[in-house]
Scaffold this active site. Structure first.
Site, PDB file in Angstrom:
ATOM      1  N   GLY A   1      67.095  94.639  57.223  1.00  0.00           N
ATOM      2  CA  GLY A   1      66.645  95.942  56.744  1.00  0.00           C
ATOM      3  C   GLY A   1      65.722  95.892  55.539  1.00  0.00           C
TER       4      GLY A   1
ATOM      5  N   GLU B   1      87.241  77.146  80.803  1.00  0.00           N
ATOM      6  CA  GLU B   1      87.359  78.352  79.969  1.00  0.00           C
ATOM      7  C   GLU B   1      88.828  78.650  79.652  1.00  0.00           C
ATOM      8  OE1 GLU B   1      84.802  79.443  78.537  1.00  0.00           O
ATOM      9  OE2 GLU B   1      83.436  78.268  79.800  1.00  0.00           O
TER      10      GLU B   1
HETATM   11  P1  ADP Z   1      63.804  93.152  58.231  1.00  0.00           P
HETATM   12  O1  ADP Z   1      62.566  93.714  57.606  1.00  0.00           O
HETATM   13  O2  ADP Z   1      64.817  92.746  57.229  1.00  0.00           O
HETATM   14  O3  ADP Z   1      63.531  92.090  59.231  1.00  0.00           O
HETATM   15  P2  ADP Z   1      63.859  95.702  59.436  1.00  0.00           P
HETATM   16  O4  ADP Z   1      63.873  96.626  58.283  1.00  0.00           O
HETATM   17  O5  ADP Z   1      62.530  95.467  60.081  1.00  0.00           O
HETATM   18  O6  ADP Z   1      64.503  94.327  59.039  1.00  0.00           O
HETATM   19  O7  ADP Z   1      64.906  96.213  60.512  1.00  0.00           O
HETATM   20  C1  ADP Z   1      64.494  96.665  61.800  1.00  0.00           C
HETATM   21  C2  ADP Z   1      65.238  97.917  62.182  1.00  0.00           C
HETATM   22  O8  ADP Z   1      66.641  97.654  62.286  1.00  0.00           O
HETATM   23  C3  ADP Z   1      65.124  99.017  61.174  1.00  0.00           C
HETATM   24  O9  ADP Z   1      63.972  99.776  61.375  1.00  0.00           O
HETATM   25  C4  ADP Z   1      66.386  99.829  61.420  1.00  0.00           C
HETATM   26  O10 ADP Z   1      66.239 100.667  62.543  1.00  0.00           O
HETATM   27  C5  ADP Z   1      67.383  98.753  61.783  1.00  0.00           C
HETATM   28  N1  ADP Z   1      68.105  98.314  60.580  1.00  0.00           N
HETATM   29  C6  ADP Z   1      68.022  97.097  59.979  1.00  0.00           C
HETATM   30  N2  ADP Z   1      68.818  97.047  58.901  1.00  0.00           N
HETATM   31  C7  ADP Z   1      69.407  98.250  58.791  1.00  0.00           C
HETATM   32  C8  ADP Z   1      70.317  98.824  57.856  1.00  0.00           C
HETATM   33  N3  ADP Z   1      70.779  98.117  56.819  1.00  0.00           N
HETATM   34  N4  ADP Z   1      70.700 100.112  58.036  1.00  0.00           N
HETATM   35  C9  ADP Z   1      70.245 100.814  59.075  1.00  0.00           C
HETATM   36  N5  ADP Z   1      69.383 100.335  59.994  1.00  0.00           N
HETATM   37  C10 ADP Z   1      68.954  99.076  59.869  1.00  0.00           C
HETATM   38 ZN    ZN Z   2      83.374  74.964  76.599  1.00  0.00          ZN
END
Ligand code: ADP
Ligand code: ZN
Ligand code: MG
Length: 479
Positions: free
Chosen positions: A51, A269
């Site tokens: 995020g 498994e």
């Molecule tokens: P990063 O930049 O760390 O790779 P992103 O911000 O691009 O992650 O995350 C991609 C999407 O995943 C966001 O637009 C959101 O929809 C979701 N997401 C990621 N982290 C969160 C969070 N902490 N809370 C809510 N949604 C999140």
């Molecule tokens: Zn195995």
């Protein structure tokens, strides 16, 4: 649509640190009046999908300032000079609109440590772009109220020049969310999704250690698509669990195994599952299946009862014993060794190696820390390579101790499974008949009580819900 902190969940600490930045942007005068300097650059550090981009947008949204962004990876293929002029333009626009946020995503793609003897301002495009960023950051003063937020998951490779005072000198760490955080993220992403009243997002959060925000959003989406395909009025728990399997393991495969191979996979498994149930401290088994999916011929899901950060030796031993259960069952039942345990052995080796080289769990090696510090610190990661600097004798001792742990664990696995052969047979038969069994069904078939769940978890983020599978290039899977 404006993104605000309401859209961000489960990463409270990082969010808290940025609240101050929002305040700077909203009231720059308040801070400048007393001669304070507003921070110019903040580095957001964390694994992909946690995020970081979202958080940067939310800062701009909360402060109601414009958001300018670029990504390090854009510059990789650019014609020389274009990157630098793009940076100049971006900063100049931002200054005109100040207060403003400039977001530099994937900073490591341009901000890598510059080569030692390359002439300054070298011919390389990446370097010119990086230099331009440094020049721009030095060129504006905090009265401009332009704040650079940069994101990376590789802070270790960044050029130290970027991290000097007056540049990206603040660091905010964005962690993988813990159980409570995952629940909060699921809440955010299910806001507009009709959910079965019996669905417990708590349970979903519990079953998804290791997943980050982006994964959870994806999970909600897949579950909603499945529910729609199944013509349901709302999304149910089953849809979520099916979506989870699909995401983690890939879609179910049409793969017809002959009877002998199916039996072998079933016993393999069942071996894992029985040990997961019987070995003290091993993770509870949620589901066993011999439906081939993705790369796997069969899967035993065990989900840690809680995310954890700290592992006891007993727990690690339990995990090794459990991981060896597939191989042990094959040996006991068929007395034939196949390549089906490759994944298991890899996992086992990684854990045992780290016990010896990082965690002081071998008497012979003692409390020496022998691991390369490569930033990997999760179980199941590729950490644990012994640096050869420690001399041949010590290296040999490490090998011997690693082997001892694995051998002892394998003996334990053989012993328990031999002793519990009736349960092993019962579970394998049930798998051959029904293909997939969930936890209550497994317990019923093998005649064991549910495992005690609440273990003292010593905080958060840990090994992924490592599903475990048989790679297809095995003799158990001749295709
Ligand atoms: P990063 O930049 O760390 O790779 P992103 O911000 O691009 O992650 O995350 C991609 C999407 O995943 C966001 O637009 C959101 O929809 C979701 N997401 C990621 N982290 C969160 C969070 N902490 N809370 C809510 N949604 C999140
Ligand atoms: Zn195995
Ligand atoms: Mg991002």
């Amino acid at each position: 649509m404006r993104i605000t902190f309401k859209d961000v969940a489960g990463i409270e600490e990082a969010e808290q640190e940025l609240v101050e930045i929002v305040d700077f942007l909203k009231n720059p005068e308040k801070y400048q009046r007393l001669g304070g300097t507003i921070p110019k650059g903040v580095l957001l550090v964390g694994p992909p999908g946690t995020g970081k981009t979202l958080l940067a947008k939310a800062v701009a949204g909360e402060a109601e300032v414009p958001f300018f962004s670029m990504s390090g990876s854009e510059f990789i293929e650019m014609v020389v000079g274009v990157g630098a002029s793009r940076v100049r333009e971006l900063f100049s626009n931002a200054k005109k609109e100040a207060p403003a946020i400039i977001f530099v995503d994937e900073l490591d793609a341009i901000g890598r440590r510059r080569g030692g003897n390359v002439n300054f301002g070298g011919s390389d495009e990446r370097e010119q772009t990086l230099n331009q960023i440094l020049v721009e950051m030095d060129g504006f003063d905090s009265r401009n109220a332009v704040i650079v937020l940069a994101a990376t998951n590789r802070p270790d490779v960044l050029d130290p020049a970027l991290l000097r005072p007056g540049r990206c000198d603040r660091r905010v760490t964005v962690q993988r969310p813990d159980r409570v955080g995952r629940k909060a993220i699921l809440d955010v992403h299910t806001r507009g999704v009709p959910l079965d009243p019996n669905l417990s997002l708590e349970t979903i959060a519990e079953a998804t250690p290791g997943l980050v925000g982006a994964d959870l959003r994806n999970l909600v989406n897949e579950a909603a698509l499945l529910a729609a395909r199944r013509e349901r009025p709302f999304v149910t728990q089953v849809d979520f669990f099916d979506a989870m399997e699909k995401i983690i393991l890939g879609a179910a495969r049409q793969l017809v195994l002959n009877e002998e191979d199916r039996r072998r996979v079933a016993y393999h498994e069942a071996g894992h599952a029985i040990l997961g149930l019987l070995v003290p401290d091993a993770d509870p088994v949620h589901k066993v299946t011999i439906v081939p999916r993705g790369q796997a011929l069969g899967v035993t899901y065990s989900v840690p009862a809680d995310d954890r950060f700290n592992y006891t030796e007993r727990y690690l031993r339990g995990r090794i014993v459990g991981a060896l259960g597939g191989r042990a069952a094959e040996e006991i039942v068929f007395n034939v060794v196949t390549t089906g345990a490759e994944n298991d052995l890899k996992q086992v080796m990684e854990i045992a190696r780290q016990m010896v080289t990082k965690w002081g769990m071998s008497k012979e090696v003692g409390l020496l820390y022998l691991s390369r510090d490569d930033g990997e610190d999760y179980l199941g990661s590729s950490g644990g390579g012994v640096s050869r600097d420690f001399g041949e004798e010590l290296t040999a001792t490490v090998d011997k101790e690693t082997r001892r742990i694995i051998d002892e664990s394998y003996q334990d696995a053989i012993q328990v499974l031999t002793q519990e052969r009736h349960r092993l047979d019962a579970l394998a038969e049930a798998l051959l008949e029904r293909e997939s069994l969930d936890e209550p069904e497994i317990l019923q078939v093998v005649g064991l009580p549910a495992k005690e769940r609440s273990r003292p978890a010593l905080v958060q983020a840990s090994a992924t819900a490592a599903p475990h599978g048989l790679p297809p290039q095995t003799s158990a899977d001749p295709r």
